[in-house]
Design a protein around this motif. Structure first.
Motif, PDB file in Angstrom:
ATOM      1  N   ASP A   6     -10.373  28.713  48.525  1.00 40.58           N
ATOM      2  CA  ASP A   6      -9.610  27.844  49.434  1.00 40.58           C
ATOM      3  C   ASP A   6      -8.693  26.869  48.703  1.00 40.58           C
ATOM      4  OD1 ASP A   6     -10.773  29.096  51.504  1.00 40.58           O
ATOM      5  OD2 ASP A   6     -12.331  27.566  51.825  1.00 40.58           O
ATOM      6  N   TYR A   7      -9.206  26.308  47.587  1.00 38.35           N
ATOM      7  CA  TYR A   7      -8.380  25.265  46.960  1.00 38.35           C
ATOM      8  C   TYR A   7      -7.142  25.843  46.301  1.00 38.35           C
ATOM      9  CZ  TYR A   7     -10.506  26.400  42.421  1.00 38.35           C
ATOM     10  OH  TYR A   7     -10.916  27.027  41.288  1.00 38.35           O
ATOM     11  N   VAL A   8      -7.217  27.127  45.904  1.00 43.16           N
ATOM     12  CA  VAL A   8      -6.013  27.764  45.354  1.00 43.16           C
ATOM     13  C   VAL A   8      -5.010  27.980  46.487  1.00 43.16           C
ATOM     14  CG1 VAL A   8      -5.109  29.888  44.315  1.00 43.16           C
ATOM     15  CG2 VAL A   8      -7.166  28.820  43.391  1.00 43.16           C
ATOM     16  N   ARG A   9      -5.548  28.429  47.615  1.00 38.46           N
ATOM     17  CA  ARG A   9      -4.660  28.627  48.766  1.00 38.46           C
ATOM     18  C   ARG A   9      -4.010  27.296  49.155  1.00 38.46           C
ATOM     19  NH1 ARG A   9      -8.031  31.314  51.694  1.00 38.46           N
ATOM     20  NH2 ARG A   9      -8.660  29.647  53.099  1.00 38.46           N
ATOM     21  N   THR A  10      -4.830  26.205  49.104  1.00 35.65           N
ATOM     22  CA  THR A  10      -4.319  24.886  49.456  1.00 35.65           C
ATOM     23  C   THR A  10      -3.232  24.463  48.476  1.00 35.65           C
ATOM     24  OG1 THR A  10      -6.522  24.325  50.222  1.00 35.65           O
ATOM     25  CG2 THR A  10      -5.013  22.485  49.872  1.00 35.65           C
ATOM     26  N   ALA A  11      -3.513  24.701  47.168  1.00 37.66           N
ATOM     27  CA  ALA A  11      -2.519  24.325  46.157  1.00 37.66           C
ATOM     28  C   ALA A  11      -1.207  25.042  46.405  1.00 37.66           C
ATOM     29  CB  ALA A  11      -3.057  24.648  44.766  1.00 37.66           C
ATOM     30  N   ARG A  12      -1.326  26.356  46.692  1.00 41.65           N
ATOM     31  CA  ARG A  12      -0.102  27.133  46.961  1.00 41.65           C
ATOM     32  C   ARG A  12       0.604  26.585  48.192  1.00 41.65           C
ATOM     33  NH1 ARG A  12      -2.761  32.851  45.581  1.00 41.65           N
ATOM     34  NH2 ARG A  12      -1.910  33.094  43.486  1.00 41.65           N
ATOM     35  N   ALA A  13      -0.207  26.213  49.231  1.00 41.09           N
ATOM     36  CA  ALA A  13       0.365  25.704  50.477  1.00 41.09           C
ATOM     37  C   ALA A  13       1.111  24.399  50.230  1.00 41.09           C
ATOM     38  CB  ALA A  13      -0.744  25.495  51.495  1.00 41.09           C
ATOM     39  N   LYS A  14       0.633  23.643  49.209  1.00 39.80           N
ATOM     40  CA  LYS A  14       1.289  22.374  48.902  1.00 39.80           C
ATOM     41  C   LYS A  14       2.511  22.568  48.021  1.00 39.80           C
ATOM     42  CE  LYS A  14      -2.481  19.251  49.567  1.00 39.80           C
ATOM     43  NZ  LYS A  14      -2.759  17.876  49.293  1.00 39.80           N
ATOM     44  N   GLY A  15       2.786  23.818  47.676  1.00 46.81           N
ATOM     45  CA  GLY A  15       4.010  24.100  46.938  1.00 46.81           C
ATOM     46  C   GLY A  15       3.874  24.004  45.428  1.00 46.81           C
ATOM     47  N   VAL A  16       2.647  24.006  44.934  1.00 46.70           N
ATOM     48  CA  VAL A  16       2.462  23.981  43.481  1.00 46.70           C
ATOM     49  C   VAL A  16       2.987  25.300  42.893  1.00 46.70           C
ATOM     50  CG1 VAL A  16       0.742  23.842  41.622  1.00 46.70           C
ATOM     51  CG2 VAL A  16       0.421  22.526  43.734  1.00 46.70           C
ATOM     52  N   GLY A  17       3.650  25.197  41.749  1.00 47.81           N
ATOM     53  CA  GLY A  17       4.230  26.391  41.115  1.00 47.81           C
ATOM     54  C   GLY A  17       3.157  27.423  40.775  1.00 47.81           C
ATOM     55  N   GLU A  18       3.544  28.738  40.786  1.00 51.37           N
ATOM     56  CA  GLU A  18       2.571  29.808  40.593  1.00 51.37           C
ATOM     57  C   GLU A  18       1.901  29.720  39.220  1.00 51.37           C
ATOM     58  OE1 GLU A  18       1.448  31.561  42.867  1.00 51.37           O
ATOM     59  OE2 GLU A  18       0.261  33.026  41.748  1.00 51.37           O
ATOM     60  N   TYR A  19       2.720  29.397  38.204  1.00 49.37           N
ATOM     61  CA  TYR A  19       2.155  29.316  36.852  1.00 49.37           C
ATOM     62  C   TYR A  19       1.052  28.248  36.812  1.00 49.37           C
ATOM     63  CZ  TYR A  19       1.753  28.485  31.850  1.00 49.37           C
ATOM     64  OH  TYR A  19       1.257  28.338  30.583  1.00 49.37           O
ATOM     65  N   ARG A  20       1.338  27.094  37.449  1.00 47.05           N
ATOM     66  CA  ARG A  20       0.363  25.994  37.439  1.00 47.05           C
ATOM     67  C   ARG A  20      -0.871  26.356  38.268  1.00 47.05           C
ATOM     68  NH1 ARG A  20      -0.405  20.914  36.053  1.00 47.05           N
ATOM     69  NH2 ARG A  20      -1.292  19.440  37.556  1.00 47.05           N
ATOM     70  N   VAL A  21      -0.649  27.071  39.355  1.00 41.95           N
ATOM     71  CA  VAL A  21      -1.787  27.507  40.190  1.00 41.95           C
ATOM     72  C   VAL A  21      -2.715  28.396  39.364  1.00 41.95           C
ATOM     73  CG1 VAL A  21      -2.443  29.009  42.130  1.00 41.95           C
ATOM     74  CG2 VAL A  21      -0.612  27.340  42.415  1.00 41.95           C
ATOM     75  N   VAL A  22      -2.085  29.362  38.678  1.00 43.74           N
ATOM     76  CA  VAL A  22      -2.907  30.333  37.942  1.00 43.74           C
ATOM     77  C   VAL A  22      -3.591  29.680  36.749  1.00 43.74           C
ATOM     78  CG1 VAL A  22      -2.822  32.449  36.555  1.00 43.74           C
ATOM     79  CG2 VAL A  22      -1.555  32.318  38.686  1.00 43.74           C
TER      80      VAL A  22
END
Lengths: 348, 538
Positions: free
Chosen positions: A245-261
């Motif tokens: 969920d928190y990865v999905r949330t991070a993506r939803a907040k617009g965090v860059g893909e590199y930073r998400v991964v």
């Protein structure tokens, strides 16, 4: 917001809060004391473990037939001389007498003398430490440099040709016998292309490049299987974390893909990977027997296997004891690192 | 049946001087021309070729040597071979395995054969700079007599040994001991400074005690990594032409690095890739690859070892001689040899205890060799009252030939109604178990083909297999005493006949080891115990 699997979320950027470790407070000091007492407890617990290991190995070797005196004296030695040497070496004493003597000396830090090598067990082990450390370091480096990016990228590209190809290669890497890979690398890079030495070891004191020339092939031989294991492990952990969920949330907040991964998913997937790497390092420090044998590296593994073949009991005892200690210490270091990464462990 | 293989001298002339040594070398040259069975015989090369000085020889050896260079302490082949680069004895062997003077200038044997007087060469220096004198020889041989099997045999017959003056050693025996020179020619009877010999006693020599008189001096030893020796600049070579290990010894290379490489494929690959100049032994599978490589010379070492199943004669089924003979007749020895070692280039079906290259060759009484006769074998089993009892054959996979021969012979024995169980373990376990008469009926091992027959380990009634025989003891006693060719030949024939009559073991055949050297290494003499004096690098 759903609670993430691995801890509370930072309210702003979706970063799990347990990575914020700077600053001290009373709570952390108490935690620090707990960690110190935990380390102490673990260290004390190693004593009976090592005692058990030493006793087990001693009994096993004593119950196995084989005579170090006969091996040392060679094939043409007379029976009379063999019996004399057994007496001189104390091999005719009772098993209990031999064990008590060995244990008493070991408690004083004296691991005795190797029967075959005519030098102290401690010196034998110290001489073998550098090659084994070098092999461990560079094969782990190969594993990390190849395995981690492969696993992360395969997870990121799940279901793609890259993913399927990388995992197929990983299966081959895990399944390939070390001796087969080693001999083929020797054949290609040393015998045919003459790019690298066939076997042997050059110490760091001979120069870094000279030392590296000798360590490249064995490090790759050992590193391939580890890299394959690590790639599969990393992919699997990353897939689990990337769907949280928190990865999905991070993506939803617009965090860059590199930073998400890298900052969110990978750091949370790191814990089990760290455990695997830790265990692998411990095993390698205990000696990579086959690789050391094929590449003629005078390391701990070769020392141990030769000592067993020669029934050199003091050397086997001392080596196993040191290997057991290495296992315990590496496990402890892994646990401490885990505590540093995971506040739930740190806080008991 | 042919009973003696050589017209060469069995015993060294009573008085040896340079002229007779040179004559011996010339005779050897003629023998070489007549086709002595050495593969790519190279020993005259050192005499003919101008070798360059300098360079570092890299030699891949089988593994870490037990007791490093102390061949008085350990009889392991690798220790023996390394030791003789650094240490020398009173005598050494020529190419026909006759003893020839090394540190001795001249010697005499009394008419009754009981007293030997050895005049030492003068001006011989040890590697520590001190001069070798008679006291050093006495102290060194005393240690040899105390800790070495062959030394003990000699000392068991000896009344006294003394340094009669700084250059003379006198040995007096209680009974004639003609075998003395052959025993003194072995690498293990080496000479070191008296202080070292006395300090070491029954312990292994330490690395600071490797002080010999040889053309190379010990430099450094890193266990499992290398053993370095370097040219000894103050070495005084003999004048005679090189002949086997005897004659002039010159260290052409500056240094030799002996590198233990336990994996035989790695040894072979290392020689092929140019990392080692010489590798020994190499796997037979590499024979074709080495032979087809123009930068390499393959070497088949003849003589080397022979192999035999040894019976437990202390208790159990094989205390009966008929049972032992039944086994011998039940299988073809040459086929078993082929099954064990494969390549024809590396085997020889021959019944003699010593190779035909040596002066001790004999096939007396060996008519039954390689003449399988299952019907007669079955008759012998019946005579022995064999009733299908299980025969435990202890063997190992550690040496492939050991299991392969055991497995082959097992099938043949089962063919005549015997029940055989192969008990497989590691070699160290086999070595331990074969000393226990309760643990087995048969084991298989190898024996040197170029050792004096009196020194074969199975002669010792306490050695595994436990061969007790008055006829054997008498023959050995006669061999030890023999001081002329005729009496020695007669004793060896009697010994061989006893061996075939009492059948303590069944000789399967000879196996030769494969070695190789790179062609930039010049002057190498193919001798079973390798050495690297008179060897240079291009």
């Amino acid at each position: 917001m759903e609670q993430p699997a691995c801890g509370a979320m930072h309210p702003r950027a979706g970063v799990p809060i347990h990575y914020s470790t700077h600053g001290t407070n009373r709570h952390e000091r108490v935690g620090g004391n707990r960690v110190a007492s935990y380390i102490l407890r673990r260290l004390i617990a190693t004593i009976p473990v090592m005692l058990l290991v030493a006793t087990g190995v001693f009994l096993l070797l004593k119950l196995t037939p084989g005579d170090p005196a006969g091996i040392l004296l060679g094939p043409d030695a007379s029976e009379e001389r063999r019996l004399e040497l057994r007496e001189e070496l104390g091999l005719n004493d009772s098993i209990i007498e031999q064990y008590v003597t060995w244990l008493g000396n070991a408690a004083k830090g004296d691991l005795g003398d190797s029967i075959f090598l005519n030098q102290s067990v401690t010196s034998s082990l110290v001489e073998r430490a550098e090659p084994t450390l070098m092999l461990t370091f560079f094969s782990t480096l190969v594993a990390l440099v190849v395995g981690l990016p492969l696993g992360i990228y395969a997870a990121r590209k799940r279901g793609s040709w890259f993913d399927a190809g990388a995992m197929a290669i990983a299966i081959v890497g895990i399944s390939m016998p070390t001796f087969w890979l080693g001999l083929n690398l020797i054949l290609i890079f040393a015998v045919k292309l003459r790019m690298l030495p066939v076997a042997g070891y050059a110490s760091l004191s001979d120069g870094l490049w000279e030392s590296l020339r000798y360590i490249i092939l064995p490090a790759v031989t050992l590193g391939v299987a580890q890299a394959a294991l690590l790639a599969r492990m990393t992919r699997s952990m990353m897939l689990e974390v990337l769907s949280s969920d928190y990865v999905r949330t991070a993506r939803a907040k617009g965090v860059g893909e590199y930073r998400v991964v890298m900052a969110h998913a990978f750091r949370n997937a790191l814990m089990p990977i760290l455990n695997v790497v830790g265990l692998t390092i411990a095993a390698l420090l205990g000696g990579a027997v086959v690789t050391e044998q094929i590449f003629n590296i005078p390391g701990i593994g070769r020392l141990l296997i030769q000592a067993v073949g020669r029934r050199d009991v003091p050397l086997v005892q001392g080596t196993v004891l040191v290997i057991a200690t290495v296992y315990v210490v590496v496990n402890l270091v892994v646990d401490i690192l885990a505590a540093a990464l995971d506040p739930r462990i740190r806080r008991g | 049946m042919h009973t003696s293989g050589s017209s060469r001298s069995l015993i060294l002339p009573r008085k040896m001087n340079r002229r007779s040594a040179l004559k011996g070398a010339a005779a050897l040259g003629a023998a070489a021309g007549a086709g002595l069975p050495f593969s790519r015989l190279t020993f005259p090369a050192a005499a003919q070729e101008e070798l360059a000085e300098g360079g570092v020889l890299k030699i891949a050896i089988v593994g870490e040597p037990p007791a490093v260079l102390d061949s008085q302490f350990s009889t392991a082949t690798v220790t023996n071979n390394l030791s003789q680069q650094v240490f020398e004895g009173l005598f050494t062997f020529d190419a026909a395995f006759n003893p020839q003077p090394m540190l001795v200038e001249d010697y005499e044997m009394s008419d009754d054969g009981l007293t030997y007087t050895f005049k030492l060469r003068s001006g011989i220096q040890f590697h520590d700079g001190s001069e070798m004198v008679a006291e050093d020889v006495v102290a060194s041989l005393n240690r040899w007599g105390e800790i070495n099997g062959r030394g003990k045999l000699v000392y068991g017959r000896m009344a006294s040994i003394e340094a009669t003056d700084p250059q003379t050693v006198t040995m007096t025996f209680n009974e004639p001991t003609g075998v003395l020179l052959s025993f003194l020619a072995r690498a293990e009877a080496f000479v070191m400074p008296a202080a070292i010999a006395e300090a070491a006693g029954t312990d292994q020599l330490g690395e600071d005690q490797f002080i010999g008189t040889g053309p190379f001096r010990f430099v450094e030893h890193q266990v499992d990594q290398y053993l370095k020796v370097a040219r000894f600049d103050d070495y005084t070579p003999r004048d005679e032409e090189p002949d086997g290990m005897s004659g002039r010894r010159i260290a052409y290379v500056d240094e030799i690095d002996f590198i233990p490489v336990p994996d035989e494929s790695v040894r072979a690959n290392g020689v092929i890739a140019g990392e080692y100049h010489f590798g020994d032994p190499l796997p037979p599978d590499f024979y074709d690859m080495i032979e087809s490589d123009p930068s390499l010379t393959p070497i088949v070492v003849k003589p080397y070892y022979w192999y035999a199943p040894v019976f437990n004669k202390q208790q159990g089924l094989f205390t009966d001689q008929n049972m032992r003979k039944a086994v011998q007749l039940a299988f073809s020895q040459s086929e078993a040899l082929k099954a064990g070692f494969g390549r024809d280039e590396l085997i020889r079906a021959d019944p003699s205890v010593c190779g035909e290259e040596t002066a001790w060759y004999s096939t007396a009484g060996a008519d039954a060799y390689d003449q399988p006769d299952p019907e007669q074998a079955q008759a012998l089993l019946q005579e022995a009252g064999y009733n299908g009892e299980t025969i435990r054959w202890i063997t190992t996979h550690e040496y492939a030939y050991n299991f392969k021969i055991a497995d082959f012979v097992k099938q043949q024995l089962e063919g005549i109604g015997m029940t055989v169980e192969l008990v497989v373990s590691d070699w160290a376990t086999v070595v331990q178990n074969r000393s226990d008469p309760e643990a087995y009926e048969i084991f298989l091992t190898g024996f040197s083909q170029y050792a004096h027959p009196a020194t074969q380990p199975f002669n010792d009634a306490a050695w595994p297999g436990f061969w007790e025989s008055e006829a054997k003891d008498q023959a050995i006693s006669d061999m030890m005493a023999a001081s002329d060719d005729e009496s020695l030949k007669s004793a060896i024939d009697a010994y061989t006949e006893t061996l075939w009559e009492e059948m303590p073991l069944v000789k399967v055949g000879d196996n030769f080891v494969l070695r190789a050297h790179r062609n930039e290494m010049k002057g190498f003499d193919n001798f079973p115990d390798w050495f690297f004096w008179n060897v240079g690098l291009e």
